[in-house]
Design an enzyme around this catalytic site. Structure first.
Site, mmCIF file in Angstrom:
data_model
loop_
_atom_site.group_PDB
_atom_site.id
_atom_site.type_symbol
_atom_site.label_atom_id
_atom_site.label_comp_id
_atom_site.label_asym_id
_atom_site.label_seq_id
_atom_site.Cartn_x
_atom_site.Cartn_y
_atom_site.Cartn_z
ATOM 1 N N MET A 1 1.007 -2.515 1.143
ATOM 2 C CA MET A 1 0.327 -2.673 -0.150
ATOM 3 C C MET A 1 0.911 -1.696 -1.165
ATOM 4 S SD MET A 1 -3.509 -3.858 0.606
ATOM 5 C CE MET A 1 -4.231 -2.284 1.006
ATOM 6 N N GLY A 2 2.098 -1.142 -0.865
ATOM 7 C CA GLY A 2 2.761 -0.265 -1.817
ATOM 8 C C GLY A 2 2.195 1.133 -1.841
ATOM 9 N N ALA A 3 2.496 1.887 -2.935
ATOM 10 C CA ALA A 3 2.237 3.332 -2.995
ATOM 11 C C ALA A 3 2.815 3.944 -1.720
ATOM 12 C CB ALA A 3 0.748 3.635 -3.163
ATOM 13 N N LEU A 4 4.099 3.687 -1.558
ATOM 14 C CA LEU A 4 4.764 3.976 -0.286
ATOM 15 C C LEU A 4 4.848 5.473 0.000
ATOM 16 C CD1 LEU A 4 7.681 1.374 -0.420
ATOM 17 C CD2 LEU A 4 5.416 1.121 0.597
ATOM 18 N N GLY B 1 4.843 7.411 6.009
ATOM 19 C CA GLY B 1 4.311 6.545 7.072
ATOM 20 C C GLY B 1 4.932 5.157 6.981
ATOM 21 N N HIS B 2 4.964 4.598 5.768
ATOM 22 C CA HIS B 2 5.600 3.290 5.573
ATOM 23 C C HIS B 2 7.090 3.384 5.929
ATOM 24 C CE1 HIS B 2 2.268 2.908 2.413
ATOM 25 N NE2 HIS B 2 2.042 1.884 3.210
ATOM 26 N N ASP C 1 -3.853 1.895 11.461
ATOM 27 C CA ASP C 1 -4.833 0.811 11.351
ATOM 28 C C ASP C 1 -4.843 0.080 12.694
ATOM 29 O OD1 ASP C 1 -5.354 0.844 8.257
ATOM 30 O OD2 ASP C 1 -3.198 1.005 8.521
HETATM 31 P P1 AMP Z 1 -0.806 -0.282 3.806
HETATM 32 O O1 AMP Z 1 0.212 -0.231 2.707
HETATM 33 O O2 AMP Z 1 -1.765 0.844 3.804
HETATM 34 O O3 AMP Z 1 -1.435 -1.646 3.949
HETATM 35 O O4 AMP Z 1 0.032 -0.075 5.142
HETATM 36 C C1 AMP Z 1 1.127 -0.885 5.471
HETATM 37 C C2 AMP Z 1 1.507 -0.602 6.904
HETATM 38 O O5 AMP Z 1 1.842 0.762 7.047
HETATM 39 C C3 AMP Z 1 0.352 -0.879 7.892
HETATM 40 O O6 AMP Z 1 0.874 -1.482 9.059
HETATM 41 C C4 AMP Z 1 -0.178 0.503 8.152
HETATM 42 O O7 AMP Z 1 -0.802 0.621 9.412
HETATM 43 C C5 AMP Z 1 1.091 1.323 8.097
HETATM 44 N N1 AMP Z 1 0.782 2.724 7.832
HETATM 45 C C6 AMP Z 1 0.020 3.206 6.819
HETATM 46 N N2 AMP Z 1 -0.086 4.539 6.920
HETATM 47 C C7 AMP Z 1 0.602 4.905 8.025
HETATM 48 C C8 AMP Z 1 0.846 6.145 8.677
HETATM 49 N N3 AMP Z 1 0.358 7.293 8.219
HETATM 50 N N4 AMP Z 1 1.600 6.139 9.801
HETATM 51 C C9 AMP Z 1 2.100 4.967 10.287
HETATM 52 N N5 AMP Z 1 1.901 3.768 9.721
HETATM 53 C C10 AMP Z 1 1.166 3.736 8.610
#
Ligand code: AMP
Length: 281
Positions: free
Chosen positions: A30-33, A36-37, A151
């Protein structure tokens, strides 16, 4: 790096790679990379010829209008960041491109996984997640897709959806990437005030303590201990803490030796909701 915002343009590019027998790794975001991403993307790069990252804030997975409105959007920065790590394709569709006029999710059955934890507290969340991920899989046609264990419930639900629908994609779970003080990286972290940011590492510290206590104390005692610890934290409000089995995600009061368990929690820092989890040995 190719940037596409329409299904048609992306599909054209994907098909040309497929015609050359190239494998496609996909990281939906969902961006705001953040790092972790990026860790998911670098794992994807190791195993696939081409890596596709999508950036799409999916309205149907938000049960809270304010959370959706305030979700951080940093597209320009995200694209710069992706360019530096030589991502191959970025897909940045509009809401209309994905949903046309009909911004609703489909209904799914995940054999009860959807009724636990996040599903209990965020009505319709996983229907929204599954709707967007299934749609993106149909567009991107990846060989492998990468999801974070941050998640964990979402990861298990996506695996279940792929199995039930016999989708031709392998789902890979990736470790949680943390800040130096242990706070799980999250796009929402940039919304924390200085004081909330200082308080937030308490979440992981508590999970680590649970991991150490699990051998010596029973689960009821641990649940009570966690609740009391959070009562002493003025800036953090515990929404739930639970110890659950990894496969069914059902809360347990006793562990069995042949099963794997995790401790999960959701915590509010003001209006910002943070989640985290840890594997128990
Ligand atoms: P989001 O942009 O928050 O929807 O996350 C996109 C993907 O990145 C999802 O599969 C999340 O589980 C993963 N993600 C988000 N934060 C982390 C993190 N701190 N460590 C590992 N994966 C992450």
């Amino acid at each position: 790096m190719n940037i596409f915002s329409t299904k048609k343009d992306l599909t054209g590019c994907i098909l040309s790679y497929k015609a050359k027998n190239k494998s496609i790794g996909f990281v939906p975001t969902m961006g705001a990379l953040h790092q972790g991403h990026l860790s998911l993307i670098s794992t994807a790069k190791k195993k696939n010829d081409v890596v596709v990252v999508s950036i799409f804030v999916n309205p149907t997975q938000f049960d809270n209008v304010e959370d959706l409105k305030k979700y951080p959007k940093t597209l320009e920065n995200d694209i710069k960041l992706l360019d530096t790590i030589s991502c191959d394709i970025v897909f940045t569709p509009s809401v209309e491109e994905i949903y046309a006029e009909n911004i609703v999710s489909n209904k799914f059955n995940f054999d009860g996984l959807e009724n636990q934890m996040e599903g209990k507290f965020r009505t319709g969340h996983f229907d929204g997640v599954a709707t967007i991920v299934k749609t993106l899989f149909e567009i991107v046609q990846p060989n492998r897709a990468y999801f974070g264990q941050k998640d964990f419930q979402q990861l298990q639900i996506i695996k279940k959806m792929v199995k039930k629908n016999r989708l031709p994609v392998k789902i890979k779970g990736c470790s949680i990437f943390r800040e130096e003080d242990g706070l799980a990286m999250s796009s929402r972290n940039i919304r924390l005030s200085k004081k909330q940011r200082e308080a937030a590492p308490f979440i992981y510290k508590t999970l680590k303590k649970v991991q150490r206590k699990i051998g010596a104390k029973n689960i009821t005692e641990i649940n009570e201990w966690v609740e009391n610890e959070f009562k002493k934290q003025p800036l953090l409000e515990l929404e739930y803490f639970t110890i659950a089995e990894e496969k069914t995600l059902e809360t347990v009061e006793k562990r069995e030796s042949d099963k794997k368990y995790r401790a999960f929690m959701a915590v509010f820092a003001g209006k910002i909701r943070l989640i985290d989890n840890i594997r128990l040995k």
